[in-house]
Design an enzyme around this catalytic site. Structure first.
Site, PDB file in Angstrom:
ATOM      1  CB  CYS A  87      -0.864   0.069   1.256  1.00  0.00           C
ATOM      2  SG  CYS A  87      -2.071  -1.247   1.410  1.00  0.00           S
ATOM      3  CB  CYS A 167      -2.746  -8.078   4.655  1.00  0.00           C
ATOM      4  SG  CYS A 167      -2.963  -6.977   3.267  1.00  0.00           S
ATOM      5  CD  GLN A 291     -10.715  -6.685 -12.834  1.00  0.00           C
ATOM      6  OE1 GLN A 291      -9.959  -6.147 -12.031  1.00  0.00           O
ATOM      7  NE2 GLN A 291     -10.686  -6.411 -14.128  1.00  0.00           N
ATOM      8  CE1 TYR A 320      -4.407  -7.190 -24.561  1.00  0.00           C
ATOM      9  CE2 TYR A 320      -6.215  -5.828 -25.399  1.00  0.00           C
ATOM     10  CZ  TYR A 320      -4.881  -6.196 -25.423  1.00  0.00           C
ATOM     11  OH  TYR A 320      -4.028  -5.572 -26.290  1.00  0.00           O
ATOM     12  CD  GLU A 341      -6.737 -13.962 -21.200  1.00  0.00           C
ATOM     13  OE1 GLU A 341      -7.187 -12.830 -20.974  1.00  0.00           O
ATOM     14  OE2 GLU A 341      -5.607 -14.333 -20.845  1.00  0.00           O
ATOM     15  CG  ASP A 389     -10.051  -5.115 -18.674  1.00  0.00           C
ATOM     16  OD1 ASP A 389      -9.167  -4.331 -18.263  1.00  0.00           O
ATOM     17  OD2 ASP A 389     -10.709  -5.844 -17.904  1.00  0.00           O
ATOM     18  CB  CYS A 416      -5.465  -1.625 -14.517  1.00  0.00           C
ATOM     19  SG  CYS A 416      -4.314  -2.548 -15.533  1.00  0.00           S
TER      20      CYS A 416
HETATM   21  N1  SAH Z   1     -11.400  -8.480 -18.747  1.00  0.00           N
HETATM   22  C1  SAH Z   1     -10.911  -9.446 -17.805  1.00  0.00           C
HETATM   23  C2  SAH Z   1      -9.381  -9.565 -17.757  1.00  0.00           C
HETATM   24  C3  SAH Z   1      -8.602  -8.287 -17.702  1.00  0.00           C
HETATM   25  S1  SAH Z   1      -6.908  -8.438 -17.229  1.00  0.00           S
HETATM   26  C4  SAH Z   1     -11.466  -9.198 -16.417  1.00  0.00           C
HETATM   27  O1  SAH Z   1     -11.995  -8.115 -16.136  1.00  0.00           O
HETATM   28  O2  SAH Z   1     -11.393 -10.101 -15.575  1.00  0.00           O
HETATM   29  C5  SAH Z   1      -6.058  -8.537 -18.732  1.00  0.00           C
HETATM   30  C6  SAH Z   1      -6.068  -9.894 -19.376  1.00  0.00           C
HETATM   31  O3  SAH Z   1      -5.315  -9.791 -20.571  1.00  0.00           O
HETATM   32  C7  SAH Z   1      -5.433 -11.022 -18.585  1.00  0.00           C
HETATM   33  O4  SAH Z   1      -6.356 -12.079 -18.491  1.00  0.00           O
HETATM   34  C8  SAH Z   1      -4.215 -11.431 -19.419  1.00  0.00           C
HETATM   35  O5  SAH Z   1      -3.952 -12.813 -19.371  1.00  0.00           O
HETATM   36  C9  SAH Z   1      -4.628 -11.010 -20.803  1.00  0.00           C
HETATM   37  N2  SAH Z   1      -3.570 -10.690 -21.790  1.00  0.00           N
HETATM   38  C10 SAH Z   1      -2.360 -10.142 -21.596  1.00  0.00           C
HETATM   39  N3  SAH Z   1      -1.736  -9.916 -22.762  1.00  0.00           N
HETATM   40  C11 SAH Z   1      -2.577 -10.329 -23.748  1.00  0.00           C
HETATM   41  C12 SAH Z   1      -2.522 -10.333 -25.181  1.00  0.00           C
HETATM   42  N4  SAH Z   1      -1.466  -9.863 -25.844  1.00  0.00           N
HETATM   43  N5  SAH Z   1      -3.577 -10.816 -25.849  1.00  0.00           N
HETATM   44  C13 SAH Z   1      -4.670 -11.273 -25.191  1.00  0.00           C
HETATM   45  N6  SAH Z   1      -4.785 -11.291 -23.855  1.00  0.00           N
HETATM   46  C14 SAH Z   1      -3.754 -10.819 -23.132  1.00  0.00           C
END
Ligand code: SAH
Length: 461
Positions: A87, A167, A291, A320, A341, A389, A416
Site C-alpha cells: 500500500c 493485511c 479481478q 483481453y 485472451e 481491457d 488499469c
Molecule cells: N477483462 C478481464 C481480464 C482483464 S486483465 C477481467 O476483467 O477479468 C487482462 C487480461 O489480458 C489477462 O487475463 C491477461 O492474461 C490477458 N492478456 C495479456 N496480454 C494479452 C494479449 N497480448 N492478448 C490477449 N490477452 C492478453
C-alpha cells in the site's frame, strides 16, 4: 545549453512544501522548479526531508519530520505500512485518495494523451463505502527464518520478507487461511524455498476466495516436482476448513520473480472455485486472472455495459477477456459476443462460464488479442462495439489500428493504468477516434493504483 546542476546534493537536509503526488503515491515538493519525490508526504504539508538520491532532473528524499501537517493525514491501521510495499496511501484520508486519483487521471490524460480534459467529462472516482478488507486473493512468499516457515510481504524494493500476521486490505478469511496453511506445512515438515541457493520446497501460498459463494482455493507453489507429505497436508486442510473447495499444486522450478509455474495439478476437490458478480456466476481456476475487488468490479462492469449501450442486436468483441467476465456481462444484452485472451486456462474457464450461465451467444478464442483482432478483421468481422481491457502495458498498436479499421460505433476502453490509456488514446485520436467520457473506479483503495472506463466513438466519415 549551459549545464544546470541539481540544486541539492546527496544527504542534504532540505525544507519542502509538498504540492502534488506521483503515480507511485510519493509527495512532490520543488526547489526552484526541481522536483523531489518523497514517500509518505502529503500535498499541502511542509516537511524536513533528507535527500537520498540525486538525478539530473529530479531527486528522491526521505521524510524526516512533518512540520506542518495536512488535516487529511491519518494514522495508518497497518503495523507494517511503512515497510511493506503493498500500500502507498494508508496515511491519507480516503476522501483525499479519491480526489488525488481523480486529479491524477486528469493530469495524465492531459499531459500524455493531449486530451482537452476541461471539456470532456472525467467523472469523480467511484469509491468504496468500506475501503478495507476487499482483496479476494493473496500470494504470500514463504521463507525460512531460524528454521521456521515464515510468511509475509517483501520489504519495499527488496526480497527481504517482513513477517506479517494480518493485511488490512485482504479478506479476513484469506488472511487466516494463509496462516493455517503455513502452520500445516510447517508441522508436516515442508522446507521453505531459499531464493539465493535456489533450494528448498515451498515458494508461495496463494489463497483466493469467492466473496459471494464463500468458496476457497489454496495453491501451494513449490520449486520441486513433488509436494512432500501431500496427503497429510491436503487432509488437514480440507478437514479443518470445509469451505476450501479446491487444493492445487503448482510447480515453479525456475529462478524467477514470476509466482506461478507452468504445471498445475489438482490435489483435492475441484479445479476451480466459483464467485458471482451481478447475476452471473463464474468458475475461476488457479492460473486465470480474476479481478481482486469484487464489490468494485460490479460497478466497473456495470459502467462498461452502460457505455456499450446495447439493444440486443449488436455484435461485440471483448479483447483481453480473461475468464469471460465482461464478455458475459455484454452477452446479456448483445446478439453475439467474441472474446479473446492469451492464457489458455482462462479461455477454458470462459467457455465453461458461458455454459454455466446458459449463454449460447458467446464465442472464445485463445491468442494474442492483436493477432486475433487482425485476423477477425481479415475475415470480415464488423462488430458494433469493441471492449478492451488490457494489462498495465496497454494495447498493442496493431490492435488499435485493427480496431479502428473494423469501424465499430463505440469502443469501451477499460484500463488499469492511466499512462498507457493516455498513450493509446493519442494514437486512437490520430486515427479519428473521439474520447467522450471517462469514469474512474477505485478498485485498489489504499494503493496508488486507479482503474478507468473510457467511452470512445468513431468520427463519422
Ligand atoms: N477483462 C478481464 C481480464 C482483464 S486483465 C477481467 O476483467 O477479468 C487482462 C487480461 O489480458 C489477462 O487475463 C491477461 O492474461 C490477458 N492478456 C495479456 N496480454 C494479452 C494479449 N497480448 N492478448 C490477449 N490477452 C492478453
Amino acid at each position: 545549453m549551459p549545464k544546470v546542476e541539481p540544486p541539492v546534493t546527496k544527504n542534504q537536509m532540505v525544507e519542502l512544501q509538498f504540492e502534488d503526488l506521483t503515480h507511485e503515491g510519493s509527495a512532490v515538493g520543488k526547489i526552484n522548479g526541481y522536483p523531489l519525490f518523497v514517500p509518505y508526504g502529503l500535498p499541502g504539508e511542509k516537511a524536513k526531508v533528507k535527500v537520498i538520491k540525486v538525478k539530473k532532473n529530479f531527486a528522491f528524499g526521505k521524510l524526516v519530520e512533518v512540520t506542518e501537517q495536512s488535516p487529511e493525514r491519518i494514522e495508518p491501521p497497518c503495523d507494517v505500512f511503512y515497510q511493506c510495499g503493498g500500500c502507498q496511501l494508508q496515511h491519507m484520508s480516503y476522501e483525499m485518495q479519491l480526489e488525488m486519483k481523480h486529479k491524477q487521471v486528469k493530469d495524465t490524460l492531459r499531459k500524455l494523451g493531449n486530451i482537452d480534459v476541461e471539456n470532456i467529462s472525467i467523472h469523480p472516482v467511484i469509491g468504496m463505502e468500506d475501503p478495507w478488507r476487499y482483496r479476494n486473493k493473496v500470494q504470500i512468499p514463504v521463507r525460512g527464518i531460524e528454521g521456521r516457515l515464515e510468511t509475509g510481504f517483501y520489504k519495499q524494493k527488496s526480497h527481504e520478507i517482513i513477517n506479517m500476521d494480518t493485511c488490512p486490505i485482504t479478506d479476513e478469511q484469506n488472511d487466516r487461511m494463509v496462516e493455517a496453511v503455513r502452520r500445516i506445512a510447517e508441522d508436516a515438515g515442508i522446507t521453505p524455498y531459499d531464493e539465493e541457493s535456489h533450494r528448498g520446497t515451498l515458494r508461495h501460498i496463494m489463497v483466493r476466495n469467492g466473496q459471494a459463494t464463500n468458496e476457497i482455493m489454496i495453491v501451494l507453489v513449490t520449486r520441486t516436482e513433488k509436494l512432500p507429505y501431500e496427503e497429510k497436508i491436503v487432509e488437514e486442510i480440507h478437514k479443518a476448513y470445509p469451505n476450501v473447495k479446491s487444493i492445487v499444486h503448482n510447480v515453479n522450478s525456475k529462478r524467477t520473480n514470476v509466482i506461478l509455474g507452468d504445471k498445475t495439478k489438482v490435489l483435492w476437490g475441484e479445479e476451480y472455485i466459483h464467485d458471482t458478480i451481478g447475476d452471473i456466476k463464474f468458475a475461476i481456476s488457479a492460473k486465470s486472472f480474476y479481478q481482486i475487488n469484487p464489490v468494485q468490479t460490479k460497478k466497473l462492469y456495470d459502467q462498461a455495459l452502460q457505455y456499450a449501450n446495447l439493444s440486443g442486436n449488436e455484435t461485440v468483441i471483448d479483447a483481453y477477456c480473461g475468464i469471460g467476465t465482461i464478455s458475459l456481462f455484454l452477452a446479456q444484452q448483445a446478439k453475439k459476443v467474441y472474446g479473446v485472451e492469451i492464457v489458455p486456462e482462462a479461455i477454458e474457464d470462459a467457455k465453461n462460464n458461458a455454459k454455466l450461465n446458459g449463454f449460447d451467444n458467446a464465442e472464445f478464442v485463445v491468442g494474442a488479442a492483436e493477432k486475433v483482432m487482425s485476423w477477425w478483421k481479415s475475415q470480415g468481422l464488423r462488430p458494433d462495439v469493441i471492449v478492451v481491457d488490457p494489462p498495465r502495458k496497454g494495447c498493442d498498436e496493431e490492435l488499435l489500428h485493427a480496431m479502428v479499421d473494423m469501424k465499430p460505433t463505440r469502443i469501451v476502453y477499460v484500463s488499469c493504468n492511466p499512462s498507457t490509456l493516455a498513450r493509446d488514446l493519442k494514437i486512437l485520436s490520430e486515427a479519428g477516434v473521439v474520447l467522450k467520457e471517462v469514469q474512474p473506479v477505485d478498485m485498489f483503495p489504499q494503493t496508488s493504483h486507479i482503474e478507468c472506463v473510457a467511452l470512445l466513438e468513431l468520427k463519422k466519415a
